[in-house]
Scaffold this motif. Structure first.
Motif, PDB file in Angstrom:
ATOM      1  N   ALA A   1      23.551 -53.506  30.456  1.00 42.30           N
ATOM      2  CA  ALA A   1      23.701 -53.230  31.886  1.00 42.30           C
ATOM      3  C   ALA A   1      23.412 -54.468  32.721  1.00 42.30           C
ATOM      4  CB  ALA A   1      22.767 -52.087  32.287  1.00 42.30           C
ATOM      5  N   ARG A   2      22.380 -55.211  32.347  1.00 41.80           N
ATOM      6  CA  ARG A   2      22.044 -56.420  33.106  1.00 41.80           C
ATOM      7  C   ARG A   2      23.175 -57.432  33.086  1.00 41.80           C
ATOM      8  NH1 ARG A   2      18.771 -61.622  31.454  1.00 41.80           N
ATOM      9  NH2 ARG A   2      20.850 -61.876  30.572  1.00 41.80           N
TER      10      ARG A   2
ATOM     11  N   VAL B   1      21.880 -50.868  38.632  1.00 40.92           N
ATOM     12  CA  VAL B   1      22.109 -49.981  37.490  1.00 40.92           C
ATOM     13  C   VAL B   1      21.714 -48.562  37.888  1.00 40.92           C
ATOM     14  CG1 VAL B   1      21.480 -49.471  35.099  1.00 40.92           C
ATOM     15  CG2 VAL B   1      21.621 -51.853  35.875  1.00 40.92           C
ATOM     16  N   GLU B   2      22.550 -47.600  37.553  1.00 41.10           N
ATOM     17  CA  GLU B   2      22.214 -46.194  37.791  1.00 41.10           C
ATOM     18  C   GLU B   2      21.467 -45.656  36.576  1.00 41.10           C
ATOM     19  OE1 GLU B   2      24.364 -41.839  38.380  1.00 41.10           O
ATOM     20  OE2 GLU B   2      25.519 -43.663  38.783  1.00 41.10           O
ATOM     21  N   PHE B   3      20.233 -45.201  36.776  1.00 34.46           N
ATOM     22  CA  PHE B   3      19.433 -44.674  35.669  1.00 34.46           C
ATOM     23  C   PHE B   3      19.334 -43.160  35.785  1.00 34.46           C
ATOM     24  CE2 PHE B   3      15.289 -43.439  33.783  1.00 34.46           C
ATOM     25  CZ  PHE B   3      15.564 -43.787  32.470  1.00 34.46           C
ATOM     26  N   ALA B   4      19.870 -42.451  34.785  1.00 36.95           N
ATOM     27  CA  ALA B   4      19.822 -40.989  34.752  1.00 36.95           C
ATOM     28  C   ALA B   4      18.716 -40.564  33.807  1.00 36.95           C
ATOM     29  CB  ALA B   4      21.176 -40.434  34.313  1.00 36.95           C
ATOM     30  N   GLY B   5      17.470 -40.579  34.305  1.00 35.53           N
ATOM     31  CA  GLY B   5      16.324 -40.199  33.487  1.00 35.53           C
ATOM     32  C   GLY B   5      16.232 -38.695  33.326  1.00 35.53           C
ATOM     33  N   GLY B   6      15.687 -38.266  32.181  1.00 34.65           N
ATOM     34  CA  GLY B   6      15.579 -36.841  31.885  1.00 34.65           C
ATOM     35  C   GLY B   6      16.913 -36.196  31.569  1.00 34.65           C
ATOM     36  N   LYS B   7      17.904 -37.000  31.251  1.00 34.96           N
ATOM     37  CA  LYS B   7      19.251 -36.506  30.955  1.00 34.96           C
ATOM     38  C   LYS B   7      19.569 -36.804  29.496  1.00 34.96           C
ATOM     39  CE  LYS B   7      23.695 -35.468  31.697  1.00 34.96           C
ATOM     40  NZ  LYS B   7      24.183 -34.109  31.607  1.00 34.96           N
ATOM     41  N   ARG B   8      19.541 -35.774  28.670  1.00 39.91           N
ATOM     42  CA  ARG B   8      19.790 -35.935  27.233  1.00 39.91           C
ATOM     43  C   ARG B   8      21.282 -35.758  26.946  1.00 39.91           C
ATOM     44  NH1 ARG B   8      16.623 -35.060  22.495  1.00 39.91           N
ATOM     45  NH2 ARG B   8      17.894 -34.430  20.723  1.00 39.91           N
ATOM     46  N   ILE B   9      21.857 -36.680  26.200  1.00 37.42           N
ATOM     47  CA  ILE B   9      23.261 -36.573  25.801  1.00 37.42           C
ATOM     48  C   ILE B   9      23.324 -35.792  24.487  1.00 37.42           C
ATOM     49  CG2 ILE B   9      25.344 -37.824  25.154  1.00 37.42           C
ATOM     50  CD1 ILE B   9      24.573 -38.128  28.092  1.00 37.42           C
TER      51      ILE B   9
ATOM     52  N   ILE C   1      30.763 -47.696  32.814  1.00 39.16           N
ATOM     53  CA  ILE C   1      30.242 -47.770  31.443  1.00 39.16           C
ATOM     54  C   ILE C   1      29.089 -46.793  31.304  1.00 39.16           C
ATOM     55  CG2 ILE C   1      29.414 -49.293  29.619  1.00 39.16           C
ATOM     56  CD1 ILE C   1      32.143 -50.123  30.867  1.00 39.16           C
ATOM     57  N   ALA C   2      29.112 -45.977  30.249  1.00 38.02           N
ATOM     58  CA  ALA C   2      28.000 -45.073  29.935  1.00 38.02           C
ATOM     59  C   ALA C   2      27.136 -45.714  28.857  1.00 38.02           C
ATOM     60  CB  ALA C   2      28.534 -43.732  29.439  1.00 38.02           C
ATOM     61  N   LEU C   3      25.841 -45.704  29.078  1.00 42.96           N
ATOM     62  CA  LEU C   3      24.911 -46.277  28.107  1.00 42.96           C
ATOM     63  C   LEU C   3      23.920 -45.189  27.688  1.00 42.96           C
ATOM     64  CD1 LEU C   3      25.211 -48.613  30.676  1.00 42.96           C
ATOM     65  CD2 LEU C   3      24.665 -49.961  28.657  1.00 42.96           C
ATOM     66  N   VAL C   4      23.904 -44.876  26.399  1.00 42.74           N
ATOM     67  CA  VAL C   4      23.056 -43.811  25.886  1.00 42.74           C
ATOM     68  C   VAL C   4      21.756 -44.405  25.381  1.00 42.74           C
ATOM     69  CG1 VAL C   4      22.886 -41.886  24.263  1.00 42.74           C
ATOM     70  CG2 VAL C   4      25.116 -42.519  25.232  1.00 42.74           C
ATOM     71  N   GLY C   5      20.659 -44.043  26.031  1.00 42.19           N
ATOM     72  CA  GLY C   5      19.350 -44.599  25.690  1.00 42.19           C
ATOM     73  C   GLY C   5      18.951 -45.654  26.698  1.00 42.19           C
ATOM     74  N   GLY C   6      17.701 -45.597  27.153  1.00 45.02           N
ATOM     75  CA  GLY C   6      17.241 -46.523  28.188  1.00 45.02           C
ATOM     76  C   GLY C   6      16.363 -47.624  27.670  1.00 45.02           C
ATOM     77  N   GLY C   7      16.578 -48.044  26.411  1.00 43.82           N
ATOM     78  CA  GLY C   7      15.751 -49.074  25.803  1.00 43.82           C
ATOM     79  C   GLY C   7      16.303 -50.472  25.999  1.00 43.82           C
TER      80      GLY C   7
ATOM     81  N   CYS D   1      27.358 -49.202  35.772  1.00 44.96           N
ATOM     82  CA  CYS D   1      26.703 -48.839  34.521  1.00 44.96           C
ATOM     83  C   CYS D   1      25.741 -47.678  34.761  1.00 44.96           C
ATOM     84  CB  CYS D   1      25.933 -50.023  33.947  1.00 44.96           C
ATOM     85  SG  CYS D   1      26.991 -51.347  33.332  1.00 44.96           S
ATOM     86  N   VAL D   2      25.894 -46.620  33.964  1.00 49.19           N
ATOM     87  CA  VAL D   2      25.018 -45.452  34.056  1.00 49.19           C
ATOM     88  C   VAL D   2      24.238 -45.355  32.743  1.00 49.19           C
ATOM     89  CG1 VAL D   2      24.850 -42.979  34.481  1.00 49.19           C
ATOM     90  CG2 VAL D   2      26.727 -44.297  35.493  1.00 49.19           C
ATOM     91  N   VAL D   3      22.915 -45.445  32.835  1.00 49.86           N
ATOM     92  CA  VAL D   3      22.040 -45.376  31.660  1.00 49.86           C
ATOM     93  C   VAL D   3      21.453 -43.976  31.569  1.00 49.86           C
ATOM     94  CG1 VAL D   3      19.970 -46.283  30.551  1.00 49.86           C
ATOM     95  CG2 VAL D   3      21.473 -47.832  31.825  1.00 49.86           C
TER      96      VAL D   3
END
Length: 596
Positions: free
Chosen positions: A124-125, A173-181, A111-117, A134-136
């Motif tokens: 994801a939880r 949860v995999e968090f991809a910070g600094g990655k803009r979609i 699952i791709a999740l756009v936005g880490g809010g 889940c990749v945020v």
């Protein structure tokens, strides 16, 4: 009227007004009782299951539960539900061993999740413990979304946010910070089974009036400015600051300005003070910090000299309502007012920005350029894409984002398993007697007259020196106990068994609120008018009990009942009983799959 079917989950749920009003339906009285018993970790976990961010929400929630609180019907102030939530977070033990973990055997779905809010983190939880990967994705380096960028640290300390985000990320949860979609099409072409969009409402509205371009250097969009302050890119502001807008963002802007060098900070609003969208306590905090709020002033022009902002010209208006009650603001004819300033923060609203979603990728948009989203399933017109939080229906608040996340997680799970997302698993409920003896109950049913206890604050002079110094200090253990005891235990219900009733009217005589009536049946509108006390609140149901020997019915007005238990104590036959009601809301989990 037909007798009440108390086996329907929503009947007693609606009687627990605070829980019903909470978008995530947190069982408020249950965790308040646990706080009163000193069981802070248990209280925290009950919150964590429902609202995911107890420490964050205990400081920042918009508190829809408190206006609904039944305590507010017997005195002015409701129970400090929000601040008691913080107590559970502040005094809990290490609860990490009580959190779920990702299973070793995954289910193969990504699952791709756009936005880490809050919305994405909630999804994801819920899904990771079920075996989902889940990749945020978030353009910022740290998780939290608007909780990090738009809420000042003097309201929400960074360590609290970091802790509660870490609880979720550490589940797996995999968090991809600094990655803009930048492209939905590109995202859909990757090997994701579903996409959740929880990117918030990231664009602040601008104010295009004369002088905007010429004085642009000192005119800032409120949410962008707060984000820059949060990440340390801005650490000062001019001495004279005007904040335009009447919402919570405006209150955060003006209070932050006071801490960054603003000596003369004003808030100017086009509406009246009572109509401002900011929460009452946010306005109070701003006024307490010597920030005046000017109302019924509409900005007309930014004044400037040689490219430097000098002030704003305002037109005085008044509110006039037409025959249908619609409000309009019309000029009063008074002379325009000029407020000098060095900087302006524009906080007149937020809007969604979806330039990255191509309009030919199967997601339909409405005339307001918002995606068409099902309010129950959070599904878009592309069956693979779901929305939640501010991205779904425009700016609201954290607790609504959490509620959307729970619903979206259910839908994503059902979609990935090839099932109809419109079929929602029913919640579970339990109801159990609290009787321990003839006159003993397993809950505290004393109705105290205590007024709401004030939350201690840091001294103003000290608070204004440091933008990271938390202003509210929270309840200590003693104050928390006193405030918790103000709760009326609205989840402990009066349950009536007509077959046991001898119609002696003892319950009618002893009820302090005149909420019980034995009478002939009738149509609801007529029946409401002839009770011991007329039942005028049509939003809360009447409790109808039958099987009485005389053929009459027992009618109880749930609206004014204090759940004091006097009827059950006084009843000689046990026709009345006090039974604790607990509803377990539907979340995405294995148990819900079987319930469906």
């Amino acid at each position: 009227m037909k007798p009440t079917d108390i086996s329907v989950p929503d009947y007693f749920h609606k009687v627990v007004d605070c829980q019903w009003a909470c978008p995530a339906h947190t069982p408020v009285p249950e965790y308040i009782r646990l706080i009163a018993a000193g069981r802070y970790s248990d209280a925290y976990m009950i919150n964590w299951d429902s609202n995911v961010f107890p420490g964050v929400l205990g400081r920042t929630c918009d508190r829809p539960c408190e206006p609904a609180c039944r305590r507010g019907r017997v005195e002015k102030e409701p129970v400090a539900i929000c601040r008691l939530k913080r107590v559970a977070a502040d005094f809990k033990d290490d609860i990490r061993d009580r959190l779920p973990k990702a299973p070793e055997q995954k289910n193969g779905k990504r699952i791709a999740l756009v936005g880490g809010g809050p919305a994405s983190l909630t999804v994801a939880r819920d899904l990771v413990p079920m075996g989902y990967d889940c990749v945020v994705f978030d353009q910022d380096p740290l998780s939290g979304g608007m909780m990090r960028t738009q809420i000042p640290k003097f309201r929400l300390p960074e360590k609290v946010l970091d802790e509660e985000c870490r609880y979720i990320l550490d589940i797996g949860v995999e968090f991809a910070g600094g990655k803009r979609i930048d492209s939905m099409k590109a995202l859909l072409s990757e090997d994701f089974d579903a996409v959740f969009v929880g990117c918030g409402a990231p664009r602040g509205r601008d104010l295009e009036i004369p002088g905007r371009k010429e004085a642009a250097k000192n005119i800032h969009i409120g949410i962008d400015w707060l984000a820059s302050v949060s990440f340390g890119h801005i650490d000062k502001i001019g001495k004279r600051v005007i904040v335009l807008g009447g919402g919570n963002t405006a209150m955060d802007c003006c209070r932050s300005s006071r801490r960054l060098g603003g000596e003369d900070v004003k808030v100017v609003v086009r509406s009246g003070f009572e109509e401002m969208k900011a929460s009452p306590w946010e306005k109070e905090d701003a006024l307490h910090e010597d920030i005046p709020i000017f109302n019924y002033l509409v900005p007309k022009e930014f004044t400037h000299e040689n490219g430097k902002l000098t002030g704003i010209v305002f037109e005085k208006v008044k509110a006039v309502r037409d025959a249908k009650g619609r409000r309009d603001l019309i000029p009063t004819g008074e002379p325009d007012q000029h407020f000098p300033c060095d900087d302006v923060l524009v906080a007149v609203g937020q809007e969604n920005a979806f330039p990255w979603i191509e309009r030919d990728c199967g997601i339909e948009f409405d005339k307001w350029n918002m995606p068409k989203v099902d309010t129950r399933t959070m599904a878009s017109t592309n069956s693979k894409v779901f929305f939640g939080g501010d991205a779904a229906f425009g700016p609201k608040n954290i607790i609504w984002a959490v509620a959307h996340g729970h619903e979206a997680a259910i839908s994503i799970d059902r979609f990935c398993r090839g099932e109809d997302v419109n079929v929602r698993p029913a919640p579970q409920m339990a109801i159990a007697s609290q009787k321990m003896g003839i006159h003993e109950w397993s809950y505290d049913n004393e109705i105290t007259l205590d007024k709401r206890y004030r939350v201690p604050h840091r001294e103003k002079v000290v608070a204004l020196r440091d933008i990271k110094a938390e202003v509210e200090l929270g309840y200590d253990v003693e104050l928390a106990l006193k405030e918790a005891e103000r709760c009326l235990n609205c989840d402990v219900q009066t349950v009536f068994t007509g077959q046991l009733c001898i119609e002696c009217d003892a319950c009618v005589d002893i009820c302090p609120m005149d909420c019980i009536t034995f009478t002939a049946n009738g149509e609801e509108a007529e029946l409401r008018s002839r009770l011991e006390a007329p039942a005028k609140n049509l939003t809360q149901d009447l409790y109808i009990g039958n099987s009485l020997k005389t053929g009459r019915v027992m009618v109880k007005d749930e609206d004014v009942c204090l759940h004091c238990g006097l009827c059950a104590e006084r009843c000689p036959t046990g026709a009345w009983d006090m039974q604790k009601y607990l509803i377990d809301m539907t979340h995405a989990e294995q148990a819900c799959q079987s319930r469906a």
